[in-house]
Design an enzyme around this catalytic site. Sequence first.
Site, mmCIF file in Angstrom:
data_model
loop_
_atom_site.group_PDB
_atom_site.id
_atom_site.type_symbol
_atom_site.label_atom_id
_atom_site.label_comp_id
_atom_site.label_asym_id
_atom_site.label_seq_id
_atom_site.Cartn_x
_atom_site.Cartn_y
_atom_site.Cartn_z
ATOM 1 N N HIS A 190 -2.676 7.768 6.588
ATOM 2 C CA HIS A 190 -1.619 8.564 5.944
ATOM 3 C C HIS A 190 -2.165 9.854 5.326
ATOM 4 O O HIS A 190 -1.583 10.917 5.495
ATOM 5 C CB HIS A 190 -0.950 7.759 4.818
ATOM 6 C CG HIS A 190 0.194 6.916 5.253
ATOM 7 N ND1 HIS A 190 1.293 7.416 5.908
ATOM 8 C CD2 HIS A 190 0.435 5.591 5.095
ATOM 9 C CE1 HIS A 190 2.153 6.434 6.136
ATOM 10 N NE2 HIS A 190 1.647 5.306 5.658
ATOM 11 N N GLY A 204 0.840 -1.193 0.000
ATOM 12 C CA GLY A 204 0.000 0.000 0.000
ATOM 13 C C GLY A 204 0.874 1.241 0.000
ATOM 14 O O GLY A 204 1.974 1.228 0.560
ATOM 15 N N GLN A 207 2.842 9.994 1.200
ATOM 16 C CA GLN A 207 4.187 9.425 1.359
ATOM 17 C C GLN A 207 5.122 9.792 0.210
ATOM 18 O O GLN A 207 6.335 9.663 0.330
ATOM 19 C CB GLN A 207 4.105 7.895 1.453
ATOM 20 C CG GLN A 207 3.423 7.408 2.715
ATOM 21 C CD GLN A 207 3.309 5.896 2.699
ATOM 22 O OE1 GLN A 207 2.369 5.349 2.147
ATOM 23 N NE2 GLN A 207 4.285 5.218 3.288
ATOM 24 N N CYS A 217 5.614 -0.169 7.122
ATOM 25 C CA CYS A 217 5.260 1.020 6.354
ATOM 26 C C CYS A 217 6.480 1.442 5.544
ATOM 27 O O CYS A 217 7.593 1.425 6.064
ATOM 28 C CB CYS A 217 4.851 2.128 7.319
ATOM 29 S SG CYS A 217 4.423 3.673 6.500
ATOM 30 N N LEU A 218 6.257 1.811 4.288
ATOM 31 C CA LEU A 218 7.399 2.192 3.443
ATOM 32 C C LEU A 218 8.091 3.459 3.945
ATOM 33 O O LEU A 218 9.230 3.719 3.578
ATOM 34 C CB LEU A 218 6.939 2.369 1.987
ATOM 35 C CG LEU A 218 6.450 1.074 1.308
ATOM 36 C CD1 LEU A 218 5.961 1.357 -0.103
ATOM 37 C CD2 LEU A 218 7.552 0.026 1.286
ATOM 38 N N HIS A 260 -4.735 1.812 7.415
ATOM 39 C CA HIS A 260 -3.375 2.347 7.522
ATOM 40 C C HIS A 260 -3.156 3.460 6.485
ATOM 41 O O HIS A 260 -2.626 4.525 6.802
ATOM 42 C CB HIS A 260 -2.386 1.185 7.311
ATOM 43 C CG HIS A 260 -0.938 1.560 7.311
ATOM 44 N ND1 HIS A 260 -0.043 1.110 8.257
ATOM 45 C CD2 HIS A 260 -0.215 2.331 6.463
ATOM 46 C CE1 HIS A 260 1.159 1.594 7.987
ATOM 47 N NE2 HIS A 260 1.087 2.339 6.897
ATOM 48 N N GLU A 261 -3.601 3.210 5.248
ATOM 49 C CA GLU A 261 -3.375 4.189 4.175
ATOM 50 C C GLU A 261 -4.267 5.426 4.336
ATOM 51 O O GLU A 261 -3.832 6.542 4.040
ATOM 52 C CB GLU A 261 -3.590 3.549 2.799
ATOM 53 C CG GLU A 261 -2.702 2.342 2.494
ATOM 54 C CD GLU A 261 -1.222 2.570 2.714
ATOM 55 O OE1 GLU A 261 -0.752 3.722 2.597
ATOM 56 O OE2 GLU A 261 -0.518 1.595 3.024
HETATM 57 NI NI NI Z 1 2.390 3.341 5.617
#
Ligand code: NI
Length: 166
Positions: free
Chosen positions: A137, A46, A51, A91-92, A133-134
């Site tokens: 963000h 995701g 991000q 998470c990236l 989660h996204e």
């Molecule tokens: Ni994330």
Amino acid sequence: MALLEILEYPDPRLRTEAQPIARFDKALQKQIDDMFETMYQAPGIGLAATQVNYHHQLIVIDISDDQKSPLVLINPKIVKKEGVEEREEGCLSFPGVYAKVQRADRVTVEALDRNGQPFTLEADELLAVCIQHEIDHIEGRLFVDYLSPLKRERIKKKLKKLNKGR
Ligand code: NI
């Protein structure tokens, strides 16, 4: 297509609240394609526009093993949450960091697709967690916000050390 730079914690831009999307033009299609390429290359399941420093309400997800089930959520809203589950999340924007977070186990989300068409999606388990989660963000929230201040501080130190080593 192009790979985008992923912002890493504690970059303050990760706290930006994204704006709704109203124009479904060529530039948006390119942004979506670039985000998928960036997410697949990372690799991740995701990626939120926030991000990659694009502050509009856009999320790309693909939880499949073969990277063949792309899901685009634009201006998403969770309209129903049910149950509770705890899952280890990564998470990236937090390379190498994993932590258990409690979230709803099932969600219903309303969103627009990449052409601006509205749809409703019911999701459970990993997909439900990923969507929550996204969406966090694009609202400027991060999964470490659910952890204790002590754990969060440890993660911050760890990532700072990693960044110095580059
Ligand atoms: Ni994330």
